[in-house]
Motif scaffolding. Structure first.
Motif, PDB file in Angstrom:
ATOM      1  N   MET A 265      13.713   2.220  -4.466  1.00  0.00           N
ATOM      2  CA  MET A 265      13.184   3.451  -5.044  1.00  0.00           C
ATOM      3  C   MET A 265      11.676   3.345  -5.263  1.00  0.00           C
ATOM      4  N   ALA A 266      11.206   2.178  -5.732  1.00  0.00           N
ATOM      5  CA  ALA A 266       9.777   1.999  -6.003  1.00  0.00           C
ATOM      6  C   ALA A 266       8.947   2.115  -4.724  1.00  0.00           C
ATOM      7  N   ILE A 267       9.378   1.415  -3.678  1.00  0.00           N
ATOM      8  CA  ILE A 267       8.614   1.422  -2.428  1.00  0.00           C
ATOM      9  C   ILE A 267       8.699   2.790  -1.753  1.00  0.00           C
ATOM     10  N   GLY A 268       9.905   3.409  -1.792  1.00  0.00           N
ATOM     11  CA  GLY A 268      10.029   4.752  -1.220  1.00  0.00           C
ATOM     12  C   GLY A 268       9.171   5.762  -1.952  1.00  0.00           C
ATOM     13  N   SER A 269       9.139   5.684  -3.285  1.00  0.00           N
ATOM     14  CA  SER A 269       8.305   6.589  -4.080  1.00  0.00           C
ATOM     15  C   SER A 269       6.823   6.354  -3.821  1.00  0.00           C
ATOM     16  N   GLN A 392       7.789   4.548 -11.170  1.00  0.00           N
ATOM     17  CA  GLN A 392       6.577   5.211 -11.652  1.00  0.00           C
ATOM     18  C   GLN A 392       5.418   4.224 -11.785  1.00  0.00           C
ATOM     19  N   ALA A 393       5.711   3.003 -12.238  1.00  0.00           N
ATOM     20  CA  ALA A 393       4.660   1.989 -12.344  1.00  0.00           C
ATOM     21  C   ALA A 393       4.097   1.648 -10.972  1.00  0.00           C
ATOM     22  N   THR A 394       4.928   1.805  -9.939  1.00  0.00           N
ATOM     23  CA  THR A 394       4.488   1.492  -8.572  1.00  0.00           C
ATOM     24  C   THR A 394       3.728   2.659  -7.955  1.00  0.00           C
ATOM     25  N   ILE A 429       2.382   4.574   6.052  1.00  0.00           N
ATOM     26  CA  ILE A 429       3.477   5.302   5.408  1.00  0.00           C
ATOM     27  C   ILE A 429       4.804   4.934   6.061  1.00  0.00           C
ATOM     28  N   ALA A 430       4.817   4.935   7.400  1.00  0.00           N
ATOM     29  CA  ALA A 430       6.057   4.664   8.144  1.00  0.00           C
ATOM     30  C   ALA A 430       6.563   3.251   7.875  1.00  0.00           C
ATOM     31  N   CYS A 431       5.671   2.275   7.890  1.00  0.00           N
ATOM     32  CA  CYS A 431       6.094   0.889   7.655  1.00  0.00           C
ATOM     33  C   CYS A 431       6.662   0.723   6.248  1.00  0.00           C
ATOM     34  N   THR A 432       6.056   1.399   5.283  1.00  0.00           N
ATOM     35  CA  THR A 432       6.545   1.323   3.911  1.00  0.00           C
ATOM     36  C   THR A 432       7.939   1.919   3.806  1.00  0.00           C
ATOM     37  N   GLN A 433       8.181   3.015   4.517  1.00  0.00           N
ATOM     38  CA  GLN A 433       9.503   3.633   4.486  1.00  0.00           C
ATOM     39  C   GLN A 433      10.554   2.761   5.164  1.00  0.00           C
ATOM     40  N   VAL A 435      10.619  -0.449   5.057  1.00  0.00           N
ATOM     41  CA  VAL A 435      10.979  -1.453   4.049  1.00  0.00           C
ATOM     42  C   VAL A 435      11.963  -0.859   3.036  1.00  0.00           C
ATOM     43  N   ALA A 436      11.727   0.402   2.618  1.00  0.00           N
ATOM     44  CA  ALA A 436      12.636   1.054   1.671  1.00  0.00           C
ATOM     45  C   ALA A 436      14.037   1.191   2.269  1.00  0.00           C
ATOM     46  N   ILE A 437      14.132   1.589   3.520  1.00  0.00           N
ATOM     47  CA  ILE A 437      15.428   1.711   4.193  1.00  0.00           C
ATOM     48  C   ILE A 437      16.144   0.363   4.211  1.00  0.00           C
ATOM     49  N   ALA A 438      15.404  -0.688   4.558  1.00  0.00           N
ATOM     50  CA  ALA A 438      16.007  -2.030   4.631  1.00  0.00           C
ATOM     51  C   ALA A 438      16.543  -2.466   3.267  1.00  0.00           C
ATOM     52  N   LEU A 439      15.821  -2.151   2.205  1.00  0.00           N
ATOM     53  CA  LEU A 439      16.265  -2.548   0.874  1.00  0.00           C
ATOM     54  C   LEU A 439      17.549  -1.815   0.467  1.00  0.00           C
TER      55      LEU A 439
END
Length: 448
Positions: A265-269, A392-394, A429-433, A435-439
């Motif tokens: 959730m943090a990385i996706g947000s 939110q902190a992220t 943005i894409a690379c960050t997403q 990582v969120a999918i993998a988590l």
């Protein structure tokens, strides 16, 4: 959304119900399920929470810079402080809700938020601005994601995905209503007067909802969860759900499911907030100010549609992490289309914005639903508060971080925009997403 009438029942325990006395015979009709009113009230609360505490921030920033002439970086730092101040309060919300109730806490938070925004409007020195940011940030989170979830939980179990989806749509409507409303009122009566007017209206509405709706619970009205018949009074209470892991004994961050959920959730947000913060700036050079604003509003509307589709899908798919991952994957396709679009590729831009926008709402609403399915009932409030605070902190640092990415794009003609100097931005943005999918997928196999 209309309340459905309860079925008619016969019982000798109700005055006017059918009895064996031939002289007394009538039907008792149960009142409509109050949970539908709760959803509408939570929706209204979300409109004010996000409209004042989240979507209002770009307007406050702009108004302060114009009034004071302070550097944009300084005022942007106040936005980060606003977000970080909320993290401290979010971590304490489950305790505050147990002690005082969701409604009173939200009402107090509405008053604090209003005072904070007035502080933004009146600040004459940077230190005053940062104090105002702390106050506004601490207040608005009492009405936001954790509060909405806490309001819905007692009333819905089976139908919670759809109920939460409808309630969280208030966040999107808050952006649609308040973004232009702040601008119009600031121009018409001034920022301080606008902040006072909206603040008073917010406190009045939240206090009314608290007294008339949030103070009620199913058992106090003789109703059951999801509109079902209430459990018999002599039935044994359910201490924990045997289908889920046992209660967390203080070791929250050592739980693999929690780790992957909070980090996802943090990385996706973080990725989504960075995208939203700069999307308007990237579109204006290509479309113009007003059309760009409409396109951003279009993305918000797609978020509402995406949240509704996810809620319906969850009725048929039990794996909520998979649904969340698919939502991010659809957003990822949208980001790829925007990265490939040229300045004149209007259809590609709109399609990319639509796909990315489809997941805007689910980034907020899906993690609490995953928590509901993976943790014991008594742990859910704590888990939800913790993952929201972590997110939110992220994402508080996302606008500044992605601004640095854009600053290094080396666009040839002024500010970077769609089709010019934004490849690195969209790729990040894409690379960050990814990582969120993998988590989210990694957490599917975690036992505890």
């Amino acid at each position: 959304m209309q309340a459905e009438a309860w079925p008619r029942v016969f019982s000798a325990d109700f005055a006017g119900s059918v009895t064996t006395d031939p002289h007394v015979a009538s039907l008792s009709v149960r009142p409509p399920f109050f949970g539908h009113q709760v959803v509408r009230a939570a929706f209204t609360l979300a409109v004010f929470a996000w409209g004042v505490g989240f979507y209002g921030l770009p307007v406050y920033l702009n108004a302060v810079v114009i009034r004071t002439g302070w550097p944009l970086s300084l005022v942007s730092s106040a936005v980060t402080v606003h977000c970080l101040a909320g993290v401290v309060v979010i971590s304490r919300l489950p305790t505050l809700h147990r002690r005082y109730g969701v409604g009173p806490v939200a009402t107090c938070g509405a008053a604090v938020t209003g005072l904070g925004v007035i502080g933004w409007a009146l600040a004459q020195a940077p230190w005053q601005l940062f104090v105002a940011a702390i106050v506004s940030g601490a207040g608005w989170v009492t009405m936001a994601a954790v509060a909405v979830n806490a309001i819905i939980v007692p009333w819905f179990e089976r139908d919670r995905p759809l109920a939460l989806g409808k309630a969280y749509n208030g966040a999107s409507i808050g952006g649609v209503i308040f973004s232009p409303l702040w601008v119009v009122l600031n121009q018409a009566i001034g920022f301080p007067q606008a902040a006072t007017l909206i603040g008073l209206a917010m406190v009045l509405v939240v206090a009314l909802l608290s007294a008339r709706v949030f103070s009620k619970r199913p058992d106090s009205l003789g109703q059951g969860v999801d509109g079902d018949l209430p459990a018999p009074a002599n039935s044994m209470p359910i201490v924990a759900d045997a289908r889920r892991p046992p209660a967390l004994a203080g070791a929250l961050w050592r739980n693999r499911r929690f780790q992957t959920l909070a980090a996802g959730m943090a990385i996706g947000s973080f990725a989504q907030t960075g995208m939203i913060a700069h999307l308007l700036t990237l579109l204006v050079p290509v479309l113009g100010a007003r059309p760009a604003g409409l396109v951003v509003g279009f993305a918000t509307g797609c978020g509402m549609a995406g949240r509704y589709v996810a809620a319906v899908l969850l009725k048929h798919v039990s794996d909520r992490r998979l649904v969340a991952a698919v939502g991010y994957a659809i957003q990822l396709i949208g980001v790829a289309l925007l990265m490939a679009a040229g300045a004149n590729s209007m259809l590609l831009i709109l399609f990319g914005v639509a796909l990315f926008g489809s997941g805007i709402g689910n980034v907020t609403s899906m993690p609490p639903l995953i928590a509901q399915s993976e943790f014991a009932r008594q742990d859910v409030p704590r888990v939800v508060a913790s993952i929201v605070a972590t997110a939110q902190a992220t994402y508080a640092f996302a606008p500044a971080a992605f601004a640095l990415v854009l600053a290094g794009t080396g666009a040839r003609a002024g500010l970077p925009h769609i089709g010019e100097g934004t490849t690195r931005f969209f790729a990040t943005i894409a690379c960050t997403q990814v990582v969120a999918i993998a988590l989210f997928l990694l957490g599917r196999s975690a036992k505890h």
